[in-house]
Motif scaffolding. Structure first.
Motif, PDB file in Angstrom:
ATOM      1  N   SER A   1       1.459  -0.363   8.209  1.00 52.81           N
ATOM      2  CA  SER A   1       1.599   0.626   9.282  1.00 52.81           C
ATOM      3  C   SER A   1       2.856   1.464   9.094  1.00 52.81           C
ATOM      4  O   SER A   1       2.848   2.680   9.334  1.00 52.81           O
ATOM      5  N   GLU A   2       3.943   0.821   8.677  1.00 54.84           N
ATOM      6  CA  GLU A   2       5.179   1.563   8.456  1.00 54.84           C
ATOM      7  C   GLU A   2       5.019   2.584   7.333  1.00 54.84           C
ATOM      8  O   GLU A   2       5.618   3.668   7.372  1.00 54.84           O
ATOM      9  N   ARG A   3       4.234   2.222   6.290  1.00 51.88           N
ATOM     10  CA  ARG A   3       3.982   3.176   5.203  1.00 51.88           C
ATOM     11  C   ARG A   3       3.249   4.410   5.733  1.00 51.88           C
ATOM     12  O   ARG A   3       3.427   5.511   5.236  1.00 51.88           O
ATOM     13  N   LEU A   4       2.418   4.186   6.742  1.00 46.90           N
ATOM     14  CA  LEU A   4       1.660   5.293   7.325  1.00 46.90           C
ATOM     15  C   LEU A   4       2.429   5.972   8.451  1.00 46.90           C
ATOM     16  O   LEU A   4       1.886   6.856   9.121  1.00 46.90           O
TER      17      LEU A   4
ATOM     18  N   GLN B   1       1.094   2.483  -2.910  1.00 52.04           N
ATOM     19  CA  GLN B   1       2.082   2.046  -1.915  1.00 52.04           C
ATOM     20  C   GLN B   1       1.444   1.130  -0.876  1.00 52.04           C
ATOM     21  O   GLN B   1       2.046   0.141  -0.452  1.00 52.04           O
ATOM     22  N   LEU B   2       0.227   1.464  -0.478  1.00 50.82           N
ATOM     23  CA  LEU B   2      -0.461   0.620   0.498  1.00 50.82           C
ATOM     24  C   LEU B   2      -0.767  -0.756  -0.101  1.00 50.82           C
ATOM     25  O   LEU B   2      -0.654  -1.775   0.575  1.00 50.82           O
ATOM     26  N   LYS B   3      -1.142  -0.768  -1.371  1.00 48.21           N
ATOM     27  CA  LYS B   3      -1.429  -2.054  -2.015  1.00 48.21           C
ATOM     28  C   LYS B   3      -0.184  -2.926  -2.074  1.00 48.21           C
ATOM     29  O   LYS B   3      -0.254  -4.146  -1.874  1.00 48.21           O
ATOM     30  N   SER B   4       0.978  -2.324  -2.306  1.00 47.06           N
ATOM     31  CA  SER B   4       2.221  -3.097  -2.410  1.00 47.06           C
ATOM     32  C   SER B   4       2.622  -3.738  -1.084  1.00 47.06           C
ATOM     33  O   SER B   4       3.448  -4.653  -1.068  1.00 47.06           O
ATOM     34  N   CYS B   5       2.035  -3.289   0.030  1.00 52.27           N
ATOM     35  CA  CYS B   5       2.360  -3.877   1.336  1.00 52.27           C
ATOM     36  C   CYS B   5       1.736  -5.259   1.523  1.00 52.27           C
ATOM     37  O   CYS B   5       2.183  -6.040   2.366  1.00 52.27           O
ATOM     38  N   LEU B   6       0.685  -5.551   0.753  1.00 52.87           N
ATOM     39  CA  LEU B   6      -0.063  -6.801   0.960  1.00 52.87           C
ATOM     40  C   LEU B   6       0.539  -7.900   0.087  1.00 52.87           C
ATOM     41  O   LEU B   6       0.030  -8.233  -0.982  1.00 52.87           O
ATOM     42  N   ARG B   7       1.639  -8.475   0.568  1.00 53.23           N
ATOM     43  CA  ARG B   7       2.382  -9.474  -0.206  1.00 53.23           C
ATOM     44  C   ARG B   7       1.900 -10.892   0.043  1.00 53.23           C
ATOM     45  O   ARG B   7       2.189 -11.803  -0.731  1.00 53.23           O
TER      46      ARG B   7
ATOM     47  N   MET C   1      -9.077   8.657   6.787  1.00 56.92           N
ATOM     48  CA  MET C   1      -7.774   9.236   6.463  1.00 56.92           C
ATOM     49  C   MET C   1      -7.714   9.555   4.977  1.00 56.92           C
ATOM     50  O   MET C   1      -8.185   8.773   4.139  1.00 56.92           O
ATOM     51  N   ALA C   2      -7.124  10.672   4.633  1.00 55.97           N
ATOM     52  CA  ALA C   2      -6.952  11.054   3.229  1.00 55.97           C
ATOM     53  C   ALA C   2      -5.656  10.466   2.693  1.00 55.97           C
ATOM     54  O   ALA C   2      -4.633  10.483   3.373  1.00 55.97           O
ATOM     55  N   ILE C   3      -5.702   9.947   1.484  1.00 58.25           N
ATOM     56  CA  ILE C   3      -4.511   9.436   0.808  1.00 58.25           C
ATOM     57  C   ILE C   3      -4.552   9.875  -0.644  1.00 58.25           C
ATOM     58  O   ILE C   3      -5.583  10.321  -1.146  1.00 58.25           O
ATOM     59  N   GLN C   4      -3.416   9.731  -1.297  1.00 60.66           N
ATOM     60  CA  GLN C   4      -3.328  10.122  -2.695  1.00 60.66           C
ATOM     61  C   GLN C   4      -3.767   8.971  -3.596  1.00 60.66           C
ATOM     62  O   GLN C   4      -3.603   7.805  -3.261  1.00 60.66           O
ATOM     63  N   GLY C   5      -4.300   9.344  -4.760  1.00 63.21           N
ATOM     64  CA  GLY C   5      -4.674   8.344  -5.752  1.00 63.21           C
ATOM     65  C   GLY C   5      -6.119   7.905  -5.600  1.00 63.21           C
ATOM     66  O   GLY C   5      -6.751   8.071  -4.552  1.00 63.21           O
ATOM     67  N   ALA C   6      -6.655   7.348  -6.674  1.00 66.70           N
ATOM     68  CA  ALA C   6      -8.032   6.847  -6.677  1.00 66.70           C
ATOM     69  C   ALA C   6      -8.058   5.443  -6.103  1.00 66.70           C
ATOM     70  O   ALA C   6      -7.342   4.562  -6.554  1.00 66.70           O
ATOM     71  N   GLY C   7      -8.901   5.247  -5.120  1.00 64.79           N
ATOM     72  CA  GLY C   7      -9.009   3.938  -4.505  1.00 64.79           C
ATOM     73  C   GLY C   7      -9.202   4.054  -3.012  1.00 64.79           C
ATOM     74  O   GLY C   7      -9.167   5.148  -2.442  1.00 64.79           O
ATOM     75  N   VAL C   8      -9.417   2.923  -2.369  1.00 59.23           N
ATOM     76  CA  VAL C   8      -9.697   2.902  -0.934  1.00 59.23           C
ATOM     77  C   VAL C   8      -8.940   1.759  -0.279  1.00 59.23           C
ATOM     78  O   VAL C   8      -8.852   0.652  -0.828  1.00 59.23           O
TER      79      VAL C   8
END
Length: 417
Positions: free
Chosen positions: A137-140, A22-28, A85-92
């Motif tokens: 930020s909105e995703r978080l 989801q965080l990756k999808s924010c970077l359009r 911060m902890a997030i779901q999924g593999a990656g940073v």
């Protein structure tokens, strides 16, 4: 982290822990591509220096597959503070916010994490657009103070020359890494080809003695031989079997020695007795067309801690080579003496053969190298390589003195116990 960085500890997570995708999808509005960890480190440092030169905060979200983020921030000497911060999924996700500019870098491993983390390729997206940071930020759910809307709304898009600088450094590093990988791949390909050639050569060298051994055994099965003929066939079979055993041991022992997996069985040894034991068969069983083998030894030498099996084979290899490349009527001399004020013993194996060309002398102890490529007596190129490994495993050294037309001398130095 750099000396000016400050880590403020674990920040409270959002009520719903976000997913890295989801965080990756924010970077359009940014750039995407496949990056190695080394390239990610370079990119993260470039982005940090370009946007956080005046200070700021960095958020590291996620951990799996993110060792590169820690390495990148360790070497960034900027007045910034870090949050986790902890997030779901593999990656940073790596997010930096300064007084004027900011950036976000999200990297997700393209496949399951391997043991060799440095070889893991990542699907990476990065952006310096304030709109992308607001969406992230909105995703978080604005749970991180540095990513609250009021903070992000004052950010500006970096000037074009700064973006070009970031892109240029990333492309330059990628190009240099590509060249490095291409050179490494070429070297590995050449080494693999060399190993394949040598494997074929070893198989070829094994075929002749195996054929001789089988013929001798078949002949013995037919009986009808007198005692002398039978003994001759048995001796031929024995020599073929010994050659095959020696070749097999050299291949296996060289592999163990070069990977340091050989455990030396060190015991005090009498080198005079050891040399005589190895050389006596060469003198007693010499054929008329072979050179004379002469041994010149002092009455005694101080005991040396040796793996006797290895050093016996070193001496046997050196003497066998000298005999092989010395014509009939020539001479092979094996000698030993104390050197270095009694701190080492020097073993010399000299011959009156054709000698070794100077251009080959520097490589004569390399694996698979053969100084006489067109010589029908050439072997696998492992004998002298094995000798070097075995001698060096004892803390000693081996070198060559040779002159074309005048013969060669191999010199082994071994430390005294």
């Amino acid at each position: 982290m750099g000396g000016n960085q400050r880590e403020v500890g674990e920040q409270p997570a959002a009520q719903l822990i976000p997913d890295i995708a989801q965080l990756k999808s924010c970077l359009r509005m940014g750039v995407a591509g496949g990056y190695t960890p080394a390239a990610l480190i370079q990119l993260a440092q470039t982005l940090s220096y370009a946007t956080l030169a005046e200070g700021g905060s960095v958020l590291v979200a996620g951990s799996a597959g993110g060792h590169w983020a820690d390495l990148a921030l360790q070497d960034v000497a900027l007045p910034i503070q870090r949050s986790n911060m902890a997030i779901q999924g593999a990656g940073v996700a790596l997010v930096g916010v300064g007084p004027r500019y900011g950036y976000a870098l999200v990297a997700i491993p393209m496949a399951s994490l391997e043991r060799e983390a440095d070889l893991q390729l990542h699907d990476a997206h990065w952006s310096c657009a304030p709109e992308d940071l607001l969406a992230l930020s909105e995703r978080l759910e604005n749970s991180i103070p540095m990513l609250q809307r009021a903070v992000l709304q004052r950010l500006q898009p970096p000037p074009s020359h700064l973006l070009l600088q970031i892109a240029h450094q990333a492309l330059d590093f990628a190009a240099r890494q590509h060249v490095t990988l291409a050179l490494a791949n070429r070297a590995l390909t050449e080494r693999l080809r060399n190993h394949e050639d040598q494997a074929r050569m070893i198989v070829h060298d094994m075929r002749a003695p195996l054929h001789t051994l089988l013929i001798s055994l078949k002949a013995l099965q037919r009986q009808g031989f007198d005692a002398n003929a039978r003994d001759e066939l048995i001796e031929v079979a024995r020599e073929s079997a010994n050659y095959l055993l020696s070749l097999t041991e050299t291949v296996l022992d060289s592999a163990r020695l070069e990977t340091s997996s050989w455990s030396l069985q060190l015991q005090p040894a009498n080198l005079v007795v050891l040399i005589k034991t190895v050389c006596d068969p060469f003198r007693q069983l010499a054929h008329p067309d072979q050179p004379h083998v002469r041994v010149e030894l002092p009455s005694e030498l101080p005991p040396i801690l040796l793996d006797q099996h290895l050093i016996e084979r070193v001496i046997a290899n050196l003497v066998s080579n000298a005999v092989k490349f010395t014509p009939s009527g020539g001479e092979v001399v094996v000698s030993a003496r104390l050197t270095n004020n009694g701190h080492s013993v020097e073993l010399r194996v000299s011959d009156t053969g054709a000698g070794i060309p100077r251009e080959a002398q520097d490589r004569i102890f390399d694996r698979f190298y053969q100084a006489r490529e067109n010589d029908r007596r050439r072997g696998t190129g492992l004998g002298l390589y094995f000798c070097r490994l075995a001698v060096e495993a004892h803390g000693g050294s081996i070198l060559l003195e040779s002159e074309v037309g005048r013969g060669s001398t191999f010199i082994v130095q071994l430390p005294v116990s």
